[in-house]
Motif scaffolding. Structure first.
Motif, PDB file in Angstrom:
ATOM      1  N   ASP C  61     -34.521 -30.865 -10.047  1.00 46.15           N
ATOM      2  CA  ASP C  61     -35.698 -30.515 -10.850  1.00 46.15           C
ATOM      3  C   ASP C  61     -35.921 -29.003 -10.897  1.00 46.15           C
ATOM      4  OD1 ASP C  61     -36.092 -33.191 -11.322  1.00 46.15           O
ATOM      5  OD2 ASP C  61     -37.919 -33.381 -10.115  1.00 46.15           O
ATOM      6  N   LEU C  62     -35.644 -28.308  -9.791  1.00 45.57           N
ATOM      7  CA  LEU C  62     -35.758 -26.848  -9.809  1.00 45.57           C
ATOM      8  C   LEU C  62     -34.789 -26.279 -10.845  1.00 45.57           C
ATOM      9  CD1 LEU C  62     -36.032 -25.918  -6.001  1.00 45.57           C
ATOM     10  CD2 LEU C  62     -37.834 -25.773  -7.734  1.00 45.57           C
ATOM     11  N   THR C  64     -33.556 -27.835 -13.489  1.00 45.68           N
ATOM     12  CA  THR C  64     -34.056 -28.189 -14.826  1.00 45.68           C
ATOM     13  C   THR C  64     -35.160 -27.226 -15.263  1.00 45.68           C
ATOM     14  OG1 THR C  64     -33.609 -30.515 -14.346  1.00 45.68           O
ATOM     15  CG2 THR C  64     -35.084 -30.054 -16.188  1.00 45.68           C
ATOM     16  N   PHE C  65     -36.078 -26.957 -14.330  1.00 46.67           N
ATOM     17  CA  PHE C  65     -37.173 -26.037 -14.643  1.00 46.67           C
ATOM     18  C   PHE C  65     -36.640 -24.653 -15.020  1.00 46.67           C
ATOM     19  CE2 PHE C  65     -40.030 -22.646 -13.317  1.00 46.67           C
ATOM     20  CZ  PHE C  65     -41.164 -22.947 -14.053  1.00 46.67           C
ATOM     21  N   MET C  66     -35.760 -24.111 -14.184  1.00 48.76           N
ATOM     22  CA  MET C  66     -35.267 -22.749 -14.407  1.00 48.76           C
ATOM     23  C   MET C  66     -34.450 -22.660 -15.695  1.00 48.76           C
ATOM     24  SD  MET C  66     -36.002 -20.079 -12.647  1.00 48.76           S
ATOM     25  CE  MET C  66     -36.574 -19.493 -11.041  1.00 48.76           C
ATOM     26  N   ARG C  68     -34.903 -24.284 -18.336  1.00 46.86           N
ATOM     27  CA  ARG C  68     -35.827 -24.277 -19.464  1.00 46.86           C
ATOM     28  C   ARG C  68     -36.578 -22.950 -19.566  1.00 46.86           C
ATOM     29  NH1 ARG C  68     -40.589 -28.735 -20.036  1.00 46.86           N
ATOM     30  NH2 ARG C  68     -41.693 -27.233 -18.730  1.00 46.86           N
ATOM     31  N   GLN C  69     -36.940 -22.387 -18.387  1.00 50.75           N
ATOM     32  CA  GLN C  69     -37.686 -21.122 -18.398  1.00 50.75           C
ATOM     33  C   GLN C  69     -36.815 -19.955 -18.855  1.00 50.75           C
ATOM     34  OE1 GLN C  69     -40.973 -22.152 -18.032  1.00 50.75           O
ATOM     35  NE2 GLN C  69     -41.257 -20.280 -16.878  1.00 50.75           N
ATOM     36  N   VAL C  70     -35.551 -19.982 -18.447  1.00 57.05           N
ATOM     37  CA  VAL C  70     -34.650 -18.858 -18.685  1.00 57.05           C
ATOM     38  C   VAL C  70     -33.363 -19.423 -19.295  1.00 57.05           C
ATOM     39  CG1 VAL C  70     -33.707 -16.756 -17.646  1.00 57.05           C
ATOM     40  CG2 VAL C  70     -35.545 -17.992 -16.451  1.00 57.05           C
ATOM     41  N   PRO C  71     -33.400 -19.763 -20.585  1.00 51.39           N
ATOM     42  CA  PRO C  71     -32.248 -20.467 -21.186  1.00 51.39           C
ATOM     43  C   PRO C  71     -31.001 -19.571 -21.270  1.00 51.39           C
ATOM     44  CG  PRO C  71     -34.226 -20.592 -22.581  1.00 51.39           C
ATOM     45  CD  PRO C  71     -34.488 -19.555 -21.537  1.00 51.39           C
ATOM     46  N   ASP C  74     -30.016 -17.142 -24.464  1.00 54.03           N
ATOM     47  CA  ASP C  74     -31.225 -16.806 -25.225  1.00 54.03           C
ATOM     48  C   ASP C  74     -30.964 -15.510 -26.011  1.00 54.03           C
ATOM     49  OD1 ASP C  74     -33.857 -15.758 -25.952  1.00 54.03           O
ATOM     50  OD2 ASP C  74     -34.655 -17.279 -24.590  1.00 54.03           O
ATOM     51  N   MET C  87     -27.310 -12.491 -17.994  1.00 59.03           N
ATOM     52  CA  MET C  87     -28.691 -12.001 -17.859  1.00 59.03           C
ATOM     53  C   MET C  87     -29.615 -13.077 -17.289  1.00 59.03           C
ATOM     54  SD  MET C  87     -30.433  -9.247 -18.040  1.00 59.03           S
ATOM     55  CE  MET C  87     -32.103  -9.247 -17.363  1.00 59.03           C
ATOM     56  N   VAL C  91     -32.415 -12.721 -14.140  1.00 57.52           N
ATOM     57  CA  VAL C  91     -33.835 -13.097 -14.240  1.00 57.52           C
ATOM     58  C   VAL C  91     -34.183 -14.136 -13.172  1.00 57.52           C
ATOM     59  CG1 VAL C  91     -35.603 -14.161 -15.686  1.00 57.52           C
ATOM     60  CG2 VAL C  91     -33.948 -12.584 -16.709  1.00 57.52           C
ATOM     61  N   LEU C  95     -36.996 -13.874 -10.035  1.00 57.36           N
ATOM     62  CA  LEU C  95     -38.109 -14.831  -9.930  1.00 57.36           C
ATOM     63  C   LEU C  95     -38.096 -15.579  -8.595  1.00 57.36           C
ATOM     64  CD1 LEU C  95     -38.200 -16.370 -13.518  1.00 57.36           C
ATOM     65  CD2 LEU C  95     -39.754 -14.662 -12.538  1.00 57.36           C
TER      66      LEU C  95
END
Lengths: 138, 138, 138
Positions: C61-62, C64-66, C68-71, C74, C87, C91, C95
């Motif tokens: 889950d960590l 998955t979260f990351m 999504r936050q930092v694709p 991008d 990059m 990031v 974090l």
């Protein structure tokens, strides 16, 4: 043995400052060969990080990312006493670091090849920032 | 010299607790004049931060920001054994701090004027949280 | 007393490695009973965290979260020399944590019941990662 010194950084507004050389100089002066070096910023709207030190695009991309994550003037923020970048600066601070600990080996901070110590000013206006550097060891 | 003490914080559910006075009391009692103070939280669903200590709106805005970044019950999370705030609490923990190091100068934590030491409870239910404070120096 | 050792972690690409046992072994070997243990990663595209050590879903889950936050890839990122995860890895590093300090009590890292020390590889390709562990105390 404990040695301590302070850095005073005059920022020009939002952006990063490479402190690696200043921190290394304090370690040199301390005469400590093996131990730890602690870097502490006495503020809640500027912060510290260890980041890539070779390509200036990294710092620009970090800023782009943070500006998108924590937009200035976001209407969800109610703490706006000092303007639209006031609360975002506090958020950016808690998402990064207030203090860093670096191993001191053979009289030097044992940073990786691509690691630099950075102060990140999160306010748009210039600020005078105080950083306390403590070296402990033998 | 090394001195160590523990704090036990009974939280009332999600929210922040100012630990600055408790931490300072442990530094006082240690008799250490110059060195470092380390604050460590023994949990993965509550965390620590240094943040602005003057305007209560800052804490409310930090909570608003985090709730939006890491929404309770987000369907992307599969770890839900303890409810919709279980996994978000772990994420909020890794985005903030588990340990803080503070310089001790003249027998006091050398915090900036606006810096406070905060515990952030990320679970909605009350929890009993253990914080270990270590003071090292001369 | 100061003891120091290094870990070399061969990662298989993006994912987490539990370092708790290796770190504890270094504390044991140091013979230090009370003090601090410092864990430092010499890189800016892999990082450290203290996280939940019981349910493997937390690490998934960590991630998955990351993600999504930092694709990856991008288009806002211009630093892409080493590919779409270059990059984002920096990031994700800023974090989370580059260094952790753990209290040493009775010859052991005083981790909470559910706390583990993790290295998080943020690059997709396998990398060889260097971690410096320093134990200070009596």
């Amino acid at each position: 043995m404990i040695a301590r010194d302070e850095l005073r950084i005059e920022t020009k507004g939002r952006g990063t400052h490479d402190l690696s050389r200043d921190v290394q100089r304090i370690v040199n002066t301390s005469g400590i060969d093996t131990g730890m070096c602690h870097v502490f910023i006495c503020h809640t709207s500027a912060s510290l990080m260890l980041s890539e030190n070779a390509d200036p695009a990294v710092m620009r991309d970090l800023e782009t990312f943070m500006s998108r994550q924590v937009p200035d003037g976001d209407p969800m923020f109610t703490h706006r006493a000092e303007g639209p970048d006031d609360m975002p600066a506090h958020v950016r601070s808690i998402l990064t670091q207030t203090d860093l600990n670096l191993p001191v080996v053979d009289g030097r901070c044992a940073l990786g090849t691509w690691q630099g110590v950075y102060l990140w000013e999160h306010r748009h206006a210039p600020h005078s920032r105080r950083v306390i550097v403590t070296v402990q060891g033998d």
